[in-house]
Design a protein around this motif. Structure first.
Motif, PDB file in Angstrom:
ATOM      1  N   GLU A  15     -60.413  34.460 -33.767  1.00 48.39           N
ATOM      2  CA  GLU A  15     -60.887  34.881 -35.084  1.00 48.39           C
ATOM      3  C   GLU A  15     -60.682  33.842 -36.179  1.00 48.39           C
ATOM      4  OE1 GLU A  15     -59.152  36.665 -33.022  1.00 48.39           O
ATOM      5  OE2 GLU A  15     -60.346  38.449 -32.596  1.00 48.39           O
ATOM      6  N   ASP A  16     -59.559  33.139 -36.146  1.00 50.76           N
ATOM      7  CA  ASP A  16     -59.298  32.160 -37.204  1.00 50.76           C
ATOM      8  C   ASP A  16     -59.986  30.824 -36.945  1.00 50.76           C
ATOM      9  OD1 ASP A  16     -57.838  31.180 -35.109  1.00 50.76           O
ATOM     10  OD2 ASP A  16     -55.888  31.265 -36.112  1.00 50.76           O
ATOM     11  N   GLY A  17     -60.660  30.699 -35.787  1.00 50.32           N
ATOM     12  CA  GLY A  17     -61.385  29.474 -35.467  1.00 50.32           C
ATOM     13  C   GLY A  17     -60.504  28.297 -35.113  1.00 50.32           C
ATOM     14  N   LYS A  18     -59.216  28.550 -34.856  1.00 50.54           N
ATOM     15  CA  LYS A  18     -58.282  27.454 -34.602  1.00 50.54           C
ATOM     16  C   LYS A  18     -57.859  27.334 -33.144  1.00 50.54           C
ATOM     17  CE  LYS A  18     -56.366  27.568 -39.297  1.00 50.54           C
ATOM     18  NZ  LYS A  18     -55.132  27.741 -40.123  1.00 50.54           N
ATOM     19  N   ILE A  19     -58.094  28.354 -32.335  1.00 51.28           N
ATOM     20  CA  ILE A  19     -57.704  28.338 -30.926  1.00 51.28           C
ATOM     21  C   ILE A  19     -58.919  28.664 -30.071  1.00 51.28           C
ATOM     22  CG2 ILE A  19     -56.340  29.502 -29.141  1.00 51.28           C
ATOM     23  CD1 ILE A  19     -54.122  29.877 -31.147  1.00 51.28           C
ATOM     24  N   LEU A  20     -59.118  27.873 -29.020  1.00 50.73           N
ATOM     25  CA  LEU A  20     -60.219  28.090 -28.082  1.00 50.73           C
ATOM     26  C   LEU A  20     -59.636  28.413 -26.716  1.00 50.73           C
ATOM     27  CD1 LEU A  20     -63.249  27.940 -27.290  1.00 50.73           C
ATOM     28  CD2 LEU A  20     -62.899  25.485 -26.877  1.00 50.73           C
ATOM     29  N   GLY A  21     -59.994  29.582 -26.190  1.00 43.03           N
ATOM     30  CA  GLY A  21     -59.491  29.962 -24.878  1.00 43.03           C
ATOM     31  C   GLY A  21     -59.807  31.409 -24.575  1.00 43.03           C
ATOM     32  N   GLY A  22     -59.467  31.846 -23.381  1.00 43.50           N
ATOM     33  CA  GLY A  22     -59.555  33.253 -23.052  1.00 43.50           C
ATOM     34  C   GLY A  22     -58.352  33.971 -23.648  1.00 43.50           C
ATOM     35  N   ARG A  23     -58.365  35.298 -23.590  1.00 41.29           N
ATOM     36  CA  ARG A  23     -57.234  36.029 -24.174  1.00 41.29           C
ATOM     37  C   ARG A  23     -56.923  37.281 -23.368  1.00 41.29           C
ATOM     38  NH1 ARG A  23     -56.744  36.718 -30.536  1.00 41.29           N
ATOM     39  NH2 ARG A  23     -58.859  37.551 -30.328  1.00 41.29           N
ATOM     40  N   VAL A  25     -55.934  40.810 -23.523  1.00 38.51           N
ATOM     41  CA  VAL A  25     -56.026  41.845 -24.550  1.00 38.51           C
ATOM     42  C   VAL A  25     -54.742  42.663 -24.635  1.00 38.51           C
ATOM     43  CG1 VAL A  25     -57.259  43.936 -25.258  1.00 38.51           C
ATOM     44  CG2 VAL A  25     -58.529  41.991 -24.341  1.00 38.51           C
ATOM     45  N   THR A  26     -54.091  42.889 -23.508  1.00 37.46           N
ATOM     46  CA  THR A  26     -52.898  43.732 -23.479  1.00 37.46           C
ATOM     47  C   THR A  26     -51.754  43.147 -24.292  1.00 37.46           C
ATOM     48  OG1 THR A  26     -53.489  44.568 -21.287  1.00 37.46           O
ATOM     49  CG2 THR A  26     -51.194  44.841 -21.985  1.00 37.46           C
ATOM     50  N   ALA A  27     -51.442  41.857 -24.063  1.00 39.19           N
ATOM     51  CA  ALA A  27     -50.294  41.239 -24.736  1.00 39.19           C
ATOM     52  C   ALA A  27     -50.693  40.275 -25.843  1.00 39.19           C
ATOM     53  CB  ALA A  27     -49.418  40.511 -23.712  1.00 39.19           C
ATOM     54  N   GLY A  28     -51.983  39.915 -25.914  1.00 35.79           N
ATOM     55  CA  GLY A  28     -52.457  39.058 -26.998  1.00 35.79           C
ATOM     56  C   GLY A  28     -52.335  37.569 -26.765  1.00 35.79           C
ATOM     57  N   GLY A  29     -51.830  37.157 -25.602  1.00 33.74           N
ATOM     58  CA  GLY A  29     -51.649  35.737 -25.330  1.00 33.74           C
ATOM     59  C   GLY A  29     -52.804  35.139 -24.551  1.00 33.74           C
ATOM     60  N   THR A  30     -52.552  33.991 -23.927  1.00 39.52           N
ATOM     61  CA  THR A  30     -53.583  33.302 -23.160  1.00 39.52           C
ATOM     62  C   THR A  30     -52.951  32.589 -21.981  1.00 39.52           C
ATOM     63  OG1 THR A  30     -55.449  31.745 -23.296  1.00 39.52           O
ATOM     64  CG2 THR A  30     -53.433  31.145 -24.476  1.00 39.52           C
ATOM     65  N   TRP A  31     -53.789  32.159 -21.040  1.00 41.05           N
ATOM     66  CA  TRP A  31     -53.313  31.385 -19.890  1.00 41.05           C
ATOM     67  C   TRP A  31     -53.678  29.910 -20.045  1.00 41.05           C
ATOM     68  CZ3 TRP A  31     -56.645  35.394 -20.212  1.00 41.05           C
ATOM     69  CH2 TRP A  31     -58.012  35.120 -20.067  1.00 41.05           C
ATOM     70  N   LEU A  32     -54.740  29.625 -20.785  1.00 39.89           N
ATOM     71  CA  LEU A  32     -55.186  28.250 -21.024  1.00 39.89           C
ATOM     72  C   LEU A  32     -55.949  28.212 -22.333  1.00 39.89           C
ATOM     73  CD1 LEU A  32     -55.962  25.287 -20.275  1.00 39.89           C
ATOM     74  CD2 LEU A  32     -57.862  26.236 -18.950  1.00 39.89           C
ATOM     75  N   ALA A  33     -55.562  27.307 -23.223  1.00 39.63           N
ATOM     76  CA  ALA A  33     -56.251  27.217 -24.511  1.00 39.63           C
ATOM     77  C   ALA A  33     -56.053  25.826 -25.102  1.00 39.63           C
ATOM     78  CB  ALA A  33     -55.741  28.287 -25.476  1.00 39.63           C
ATOM     79  N   SER A  34     -56.877  25.518 -26.103  1.00 31.75           N
ATOM     80  CA  SER A  34     -56.807  24.219 -26.770  1.00 31.75           C
ATOM     81  C   SER A  34     -57.133  24.402 -28.245  1.00 31.75           C
ATOM     82  CB  SER A  34     -57.799  23.234 -26.130  1.00 31.75           C
ATOM     83  OG  SER A  34     -59.138  23.680 -26.325  1.00 31.75           O
ATOM     84  N   ASN A  35     -57.016  23.310 -29.007  1.00 31.76           N
ATOM     85  CA  ASN A  35     -57.440  23.362 -30.410  1.00 31.76           C
ATOM     86  C   ASN A  35     -58.068  22.035 -30.816  1.00 31.76           C
ATOM     87  OD1 ASN A  35     -55.337  21.563 -31.041  1.00 31.76           O
ATOM     88  ND2 ASN A  35     -54.020  23.148 -31.919  1.00 31.76           N
ATOM     89  N   ARG A  36     -58.580  21.978 -32.024  1.00 28.25           N
ATOM     90  CA  ARG A  36     -59.317  20.800 -32.487  1.00 28.25           C
ATOM     91  C   ARG A  36     -58.405  19.608 -32.769  1.00 28.25           C
ATOM     92  NH1 ARG A  36     -64.500  22.643 -33.601  1.00 28.25           N
ATOM     93  NH2 ARG A  36     -64.649  24.885 -34.054  1.00 28.25           N
TER      94      ARG A  36
END
Length: 247
Positions: A15-23, A25-36
């Motif tokens: 939503e904030d456009g700062k993190i790219l990755g899957g999510r 939904v249950t815990a709100g985290g991710t397994w793999l992500a990146s940023n600009r």
């Protein structure tokens, strides 16, 4: 790998456009992500028989998110996590700053001690559900397949989606004598392939998405994901440029 009934969101800019990755939904985290800013993080669970109750354990998927939100170096962040490592179930965390070509590995299930932090040298490394570069047969198959692809294409551009299908879609399973012997043999045999589609008492479990992140010398990032949605595999790619750090 996750249980198929656990809700997740596919690759997207949050939503904030700062993190790219899957999510998750249950815990709100991710397994793999990146940023600009050129930061990348991913986490895997450690295969183990005992674990903390979900009521008391912190979410491992929150670790990549925290790294992407901080301005600390990978080593500084890793040392911070090491101080609270006992509050998580077993994890392997890889965090990298592509701008400085710096990568650090953290695990709270080392052979000795309560936590292990180390810089990752350049080269080819494979991470599954044991320590970094543990020679599980499926990890070795993945490494050999990746090396073959590099040799095949040489200095040419790698066809990321084709490599994902070829390497991550591998369903070859191990001989029972080569299994890690942590879980019951029948279930562990189902987990012994790179691509997993297993059945347990808790439901269907296995590969729900495969991803590849590639970076050109120009700083252009290609983040590819193939995810399962209603039993249909859907492909999606995001591209962006790493922003230069202005001091």
């Amino acid at each position: 790998m996750k249980f198929h009934h656990r809700p997740t969101e596919a690759l997207h800019w949050w939503e904030d456009g700062k993190i790219l990755g899957g999510r998750d939904v249950t815990a709100g985290g991710t397994w793999l992500a990146s940023n600009r800013q050129g930061r990348v993080a991913f986490v895997t669970n450690v295969r183990e028989l005992t674990s903390l109750s979900a009521v008391f354990a912190k979410s491992r998927g929150d670790l990549p998110v925290r790294f992407l939100q901080t301005h600390k170096t990978p080593l500084e962040f890793a040392e911070e996590i090491a101080k609270e490592a006992d509050q998580y179930n077993g994890f392997n965390l890889l965090i990298a700053d592509l701008s400085s070509m710096n990568m650090v590995y953290v695990t709270n299930r080392p052979k000795h001690g309560s936590c292990y932090v180390t810089s990752v040298p350049p080269g080819i490394h494979v991470l599954s559900n044991a320590s970094l570069d543990t020679p599980w047969p499926k990890a070795q198959r993945l490494e050999h397949g990746f090396r073959d692809s590099l040799n095949q294409y040489g200095d040419g551009e790698l066809p990321v989606n084709e490599m994902v299908d070829k390497l991550m879609g591998n369903t070859i399973k191990d001989d029972h004598s080569k299994l890690p012997q942590i879980y019951p043999p029948e279930f562990e045999y189902q987990l012994s392939s790179v691509f997993v589609d297993a059945v347990s008492v808790k439901g269907r479990y296995g590969t729900r998405s495969t991803s590849a992140l590639a970076v050109k010398a120009s700083g252009e990032v290609f983040f590819y994901e193939k995810h399962l949605e209603n039993d249909v595999w859907i492909e999606h790619t995001e591209t962006y440029l790493i922003e230069k750090n202005e001091k």
